[in-house]
Design a protein around this motif. Structure first.
Motif, PDB file in Angstrom:
ATOM      1  N   ARG A 128       0.827  -1.094   0.112  1.00 10.78           N
ATOM      2  CA  ARG A 128       0.015  -0.226   0.094  1.00 10.78           C
ATOM      3  C   ARG A 128       0.721   1.279   0.013  1.00 10.78           C
ATOM      4  N   GLY A 129       2.178   1.145   0.188  1.00  9.33           N
ATOM      5  CA  GLY A 129       3.191   2.391   0.216  1.00  9.33           C
ATOM      6  C   GLY A 129       3.082   2.955   1.333  1.00  9.33           C
ATOM      7  N   TYR A 130       3.061   2.394   2.655  1.00 12.09           N
ATOM      8  CA  TYR A 130       3.212   3.444   3.990  1.00 12.09           C
ATOM      9  C   TYR A 130       4.342   2.996   4.684  1.00 12.09           C
ATOM     10  N   PRO A 131       5.046   4.025   5.246  1.00 17.97           N
ATOM     11  CA  PRO A 131       6.279   3.582   6.137  1.00 17.97           C
ATOM     12  C   PRO A 131       5.713   2.762   7.480  1.00 17.97           C
ATOM     13  N   LEU A 132       6.750   1.778   7.719  1.00 14.58           N
ATOM     14  CA  LEU A 132       6.270   0.822   9.049  1.00 14.58           C
ATOM     15  C   LEU A 132       7.515   1.087   9.980  1.00 14.58           C
ATOM     16  N   VAL A 133       7.257   1.072  11.354  1.00 19.80           N
ATOM     17  CA  VAL A 133       8.125   0.987  12.330  1.00 19.80           C
ATOM     18  C   VAL A 133       7.593  -0.013  13.215  1.00 19.80           C
ATOM     19  N   LEU A 134       8.293  -1.127  13.481  1.00 23.85           N
ATOM     20  CA  LEU A 134       7.993  -2.290  14.457  1.00 23.85           C
ATOM     21  C   LEU A 134       8.955  -2.396  15.555  1.00 23.85           C
ATOM     22  N   VAL A 135       8.327  -2.358  16.977  1.00 20.75           N
ATOM     23  CA  VAL A 135       8.984  -2.401  18.044  1.00 20.75           C
ATOM     24  C   VAL A 135       9.089  -3.932  18.478  1.00 20.75           C
ATOM     25  N   SER A 136      10.122  -4.521  18.817  1.00 24.57           N
ATOM     26  CA  SER A 136      10.225  -5.953  19.235  1.00 24.57           C
ATOM     27  C   SER A 136      11.022  -6.166  20.105  1.00 24.57           C
ATOM     28  N   ASP A 137      11.327  -7.319  20.527  1.00 19.04           N
ATOM     29  CA  ASP A 137      12.390  -7.768  21.513  1.00 19.04           C
ATOM     30  C   ASP A 137      13.225  -8.587  21.310  1.00 19.04           C
TER      31      ASP A 137
END
Length: 401
Positions: A128-137
């Motif tokens: 879809r063309g959106y930036p993504l930030v994922l927080v993990s461990d």
């Protein structure tokens, strides 16, 4: 000139005359002016309609993989086998937000995930063309992290757990900071967004059409979306459908104390709003060794190459189906086993980590209170009780009782 040459020249002449005549006729039939423009527009519209039909029928990677394959494992036991189960709510949440105007072009999607919900978001945002930030461990495995980054996601790893709530609390705290830095941002919030369980109405309808009434639904519980959503969908047509939760030890969801969990993809250190406890009739707690061995057995006996949460659901669903041969049992299998091949899918790795189990138990240890859970495989009748009394500390429960 011999006879053959004469005949060939005459034949060539007739052919050329035929082509010339046909060309003249075609020119006479070819529309000109407004008629030609009209026919071109009709042809273009027909091509666009055909392309639209192809899009609806074939679709993109999301449309091709978000719904499960339905597989019969025994006369009364079925499985809904997903490639990446959480792709379904990820797509549903994001597309609903786009439709409502909550997610607009240029906005960043920010979420916490250590598993396949993050992968589902990465697939959808890439398309879809959106930036993504994922927080993990640190539990996020390297192959999955590499895949997320290859899809364009920025992955942040929280290394220090919070004093209460462990890594999940620390991840949520970091998520809140990133959200403020990226404003305007959109947070899918899988743990408390009601669109998560709502996405599984389509799975319940698929099952109803292909299998028919389901007596018992079995699946792992983490955010609560898949089990609560599918159970609610099935109960619209069959209110008596039983829902059996599969959890793991050291998960707080059904009254155990928080602690480190080897078996991932289910359980939780915090209580998500999407876990509706009055959905469930029974709960099972499984250890990692039991789930890993059951995953191997699922592959050997049914050629289904799935992840360890699928093995956990399979072990419980098989027990339910054999205990009640007159009931139709459906198990939810969340993802395929490729990313686990070098860890839980490898018997040598399991031996090295003390998680190898040569034989599976045939039945669980049944308890009447979470305090009695002793490990390996435990079962308790939950009886659709509301937000559990047993989530309070054990000494407080004793005072109340």
């Amino acid at each position: 000139m011999n006879e053959r040459a004469v005949n060939e020249r005459e034949a060539d002449g007739r052919a050329m005359h035929g082509r010339a005549t046909n060309g003249k006729a075609m020119n006479e039939r070819m529309p000109t002016g407004k008629a030609a423009i009209g026919q071109a527009a009709i042809a273009q519209a027909a091509n666009e309609q055909a392309a639209s039909r192809r899009t609806r029928t074939v679709g993109d990677a999301v449309a091709a993989t978000e719904m499960p394959r339905l597989v019969r494992l025994d006369h009364n036991l079925y499985a809904a086998c997903f490639t990446v189960m959480k792709l379904l709510p990820a797509r549903y949440i994001l597309d609903t937000a786009i439709r409502r105007g909550e997610l607009r072009p240029g906005m960043t999607v920010v979420e916490t995930s250590s598993g396949t919900f993050g992968l589902g978001l990465a697939m959808v945002t890439a398309l879809r063309g959106y930036p993504l930030v994922l927080v993990s461990d640190p539990v996020l495995d390297a192959p999955l992290k590499a895949r997320l980054e290859d899809l364009g996601a920025r992955v942040e790893i929280v290394t220090e757990p919070a004093a209460v709530g462990g890594h999940q609390r620390a991840r949520l705290d970091r998520l809140d900071t990133i959200r403020k830095e990226c404003e305007p941002a959109f947070v899918p919030s899988q743990y408390d967004n009601p669109l998560n369980p709502a996405a599984y109405a389509s799975v319940a309808e698929l099952v109803r059409q292909r299998i028919g009434p389901v007596d018992t639904l079995v699946g792992c519980v983490g955010s609560g979306g898949s089990m609560c959503g599918t159970a609610h969908g099935l109960r619209r047509h069959r209110p008596q459908t039983r829902a059996v939760a599969v959890d793991t030890h050291h998960s707080v969801l059904f009254g155990l104390p928080d602690g480190p969990r080897t078996l991932r993809g289910l359980g939780n250190s915090l209580m998500p709003a999407n876990v509706e406890h009055d959905t469930f009739d029974d709960v099972h707690w499984l250890g990692a060794a039991e789930a890993f061995e059951a995953t191997d057995r699922l592959h050997r006996e049914h050629a289904l190459f799935m992840g360890p949460t699928s093995g956990a659901a399979y072990l419980v669903a098989r027990w339910e189906a054999r205990r009640h041969p007159d009931r139709t049992v459906l198990a939810l299998f969340a993802d395929e086993g490729h990313r686990y091949q070098s860890t839980s899918g490898d018997p040598n790795w399991r031996r090295e980590h003390g998680l190898y189990l040569p034989t599976l138990p045939t039945a669980p240890h049944t308890v009447t209170d979470p305090d009695q859970v002793r490990g390996h495989w435990d079962h308790m009748a939950w009886c659709r009780r509301p937000v559990p009394d047993c989530t309070r500390p054990a000494d407080e429960r004793r005072r109340v009782g």
